[in-house]
Scaffold this motif. Structure first.
Motif, PDB file in Angstrom:
ATOM      1  N   LYS A 191       0.814  -1.217   0.000  1.00  0.00           N
ATOM      2  CA  LYS A 191       0.000   0.000   0.000  1.00  0.00           C
ATOM      3  C   LYS A 191       0.848   1.268   0.000  1.00  0.00           C
ATOM      4  O   LYS A 191       0.701   2.128  -0.876  1.00  0.00           O
ATOM      5  N   ASP A 192       1.724   1.421   0.999  1.00  0.00           N
ATOM      6  CA  ASP A 192       2.497   2.662   1.133  1.00  0.00           C
ATOM      7  C   ASP A 192       3.465   2.877  -0.024  1.00  0.00           C
ATOM      8  O   ASP A 192       3.497   3.978  -0.598  1.00  0.00           O
ATOM      9  N   PRO A 193       4.276   1.865  -0.423  1.00  0.00           N
ATOM     10  CA  PRO A 193       5.169   2.112  -1.563  1.00  0.00           C
ATOM     11  C   PRO A 193       4.422   2.381  -2.860  1.00  0.00           C
ATOM     12  O   PRO A 193       4.894   3.156  -3.691  1.00  0.00           O
ATOM     13  N   ALA A 194       3.244   1.770  -3.045  1.00  0.00           N
ATOM     14  CA  ALA A 194       2.467   2.026  -4.260  1.00  0.00           C
ATOM     15  C   ALA A 194       1.983   3.467  -4.276  1.00  0.00           C
ATOM     16  O   ALA A 194       2.056   4.154  -5.310  1.00  0.00           O
ATOM     17  N   MET A 195       1.485   3.965  -3.143  1.00  0.00           N
ATOM     18  CA  MET A 195       1.026   5.354  -3.070  1.00  0.00           C
ATOM     19  C   MET A 195       2.185   6.319  -3.240  1.00  0.00           C
ATOM     20  O   MET A 195       2.066   7.348  -3.932  1.00  0.00           O
ATOM     21  N   GLN A 196       3.329   6.016  -2.640  1.00  0.00           N
ATOM     22  CA  GLN A 196       4.506   6.876  -2.795  1.00  0.00           C
ATOM     23  C   GLN A 196       4.955   6.932  -4.251  1.00  0.00           C
ATOM     24  O   GLN A 196       5.346   8.000  -4.750  1.00  0.00           O
ATOM     25  N   PHE A 197       4.887   5.794  -4.938  1.00  0.00           N
ATOM     26  CA  PHE A 197       5.274   5.774  -6.342  1.00  0.00           C
ATOM     27  C   PHE A 197       4.318   6.621  -7.176  1.00  0.00           C
ATOM     28  O   PHE A 197       4.755   7.422  -8.021  1.00  0.00           O
ATOM     29  N   ILE A 198       3.026   6.471  -6.951  1.00  0.00           N
ATOM     30  CA  ILE A 198       2.034   7.255  -7.688  1.00  0.00           C
ATOM     31  C   ILE A 198       2.280   8.748  -7.494  1.00  0.00           C
ATOM     32  O   ILE A 198       2.215   9.544  -8.439  1.00  0.00           O
ATOM     33  N   MET A 199       2.599   9.142  -6.264  1.00  0.00           N
ATOM     34  CA  MET A 199       2.846  10.552  -5.987  1.00  0.00           C
ATOM     35  C   MET A 199       4.146  11.022  -6.628  1.00  0.00           C
ATOM     36  O   MET A 199       4.244  12.161  -7.103  1.00  0.00           O
ATOM     37  N   SER A 200       5.167  10.166  -6.672  1.00  0.00           N
ATOM     38  CA  SER A 200       6.427  10.548  -7.308  1.00  0.00           C
ATOM     39  C   SER A 200       6.263  10.716  -8.814  1.00  0.00           C
ATOM     40  O   SER A 200       7.000  11.473  -9.449  1.00  0.00           O
TER      41      SER A 200
END
Length: 286
Positions: free
Chosen positions: A12-21
């Motif tokens: 969840k967290d790395p996927a959201m961080q990637f989307i934001m990056s």
């Protein structure tokens, strides 16, 4: 355009961080939100279970999804891996009690064992391929506790570091499959109405991955030192060199891996480079 991402779990967290990056920022929502508007026009995030994402994307309910390739294989979904991501690396392993006098898969042959797993299809295919006799116990929660409860003899489950297995008295004896997180799409994505926007997004996603761990380096170099400095530099194609006005001096620019920066600085300074500036890189579009 809809992008399905995990609503909980290790991705969840790395996927959201990637989307934001990438540049897509959620505009609203909390942990209970299922569909979240974003900073991109007509683009929303669909928050769903990681294991459901392959089927959701296959059905066309979301154009893209971020999930683990283990879940793709388990679902047997007809989807395409579009971008391999640099997180979510794991292994699905066969683990047995540490007290067992078993070290390899060969030691299990001939035994009747019960195996707890949430990867039922992957486990079934694996046992058939390896010639292991086993009865699968399908679960949806934590597998590690099943041997302690007496519900199973061993497990087939995901392992990142192995700490959880050791805490529950288990040891891995074979790797069933390697996995990682990916951006997936259904096979018809190129023919859909959003194909142009999806292709642009995939290009930016790949550029974001390419930019990770890289730095931009600028420096000033006198003409007499230029050849020596350039020979000390890495580059994706070749360093960029621009003449500084009114002087026999040049600005040199290149891209390098962050891990190589200390060595590069040492070399170019010894070769005559001055005024060295190092900047972060967000994306490298090839």
């Amino acid at each position: 355009m809809r992008i399905a991402i995990p609503n909980k779990g290790r991705l969840k967290d790395p996927a959201m961080q990637f989307i934001m990056s990438v540049g897509i920022r959620p505009l609203a929502g909390d942990d209970r939100s299922l569909m979240i508007p974003t900073s991109w026009d007509n683009t929303e995030l669909v928050m769903v279970r990681t294991e459901d994402i392959p089927n959701i994307v296959e059905a066309g309910a979301a154009e893209l999804g971020i999930t683990g390739m283990d879940y793709v294989k388990e679902a047997g979904a007809n989807v395409e891996e579009l971008v391999k991501l640099d997180f979510g690396r794991s292994r699905i392993v066969l683990a047995v009690p540490s007290s067992w006098d078993v070290e390899t898969l060969e030691d299990l042959k001939g035994r009747e064992i019960r195996i707890a797993t949430k990867y039922f299809n992957i486990a079934k295919s694996y046992l058939n391929e390896k010639g292991i006799k086993g009865r699968l116990v399908k679960i949806s929660g934590a597998a590690e506790v099943m041997p302690l409860l007496g519900a199973a003899d061993c497990i087939i489950d995901v392992m990142s570091t192995g700490t959880t297995l050791r805490l529950h008295g288990l040891k891995p004896i074979d790797v069933v499959m390697e996995s990682h997180a990916s951006v997936i799409g259904n096979e018809g994505w190129m023919k859909g109405p959003e194909s142009e926007r999806i292709n642009l997004l995939l290009t930016i996603m790949k550029g974001t991955i390419n930019g990770k761990g890289k730095k931009m380096i600028f420096m000033n170099v006198e003409g007499k030192d230029l050849e020596m400095v350039i020979s000390s530099l890495p580059a994706m194609l070749a360093p960029s060199v621009s003449k500084l006005g009114g002087k026999d001096a040049w600005e040199v620019m290149t891209v390098a891996e962050e891990k190589d920066i200390p060595e590069i600085i040492s070399k170019v300074k010894n070769s005559g480079a001055k005024d060295i500036v190092i900047l972060d890189i967000e994306k490298v579009i090839k």
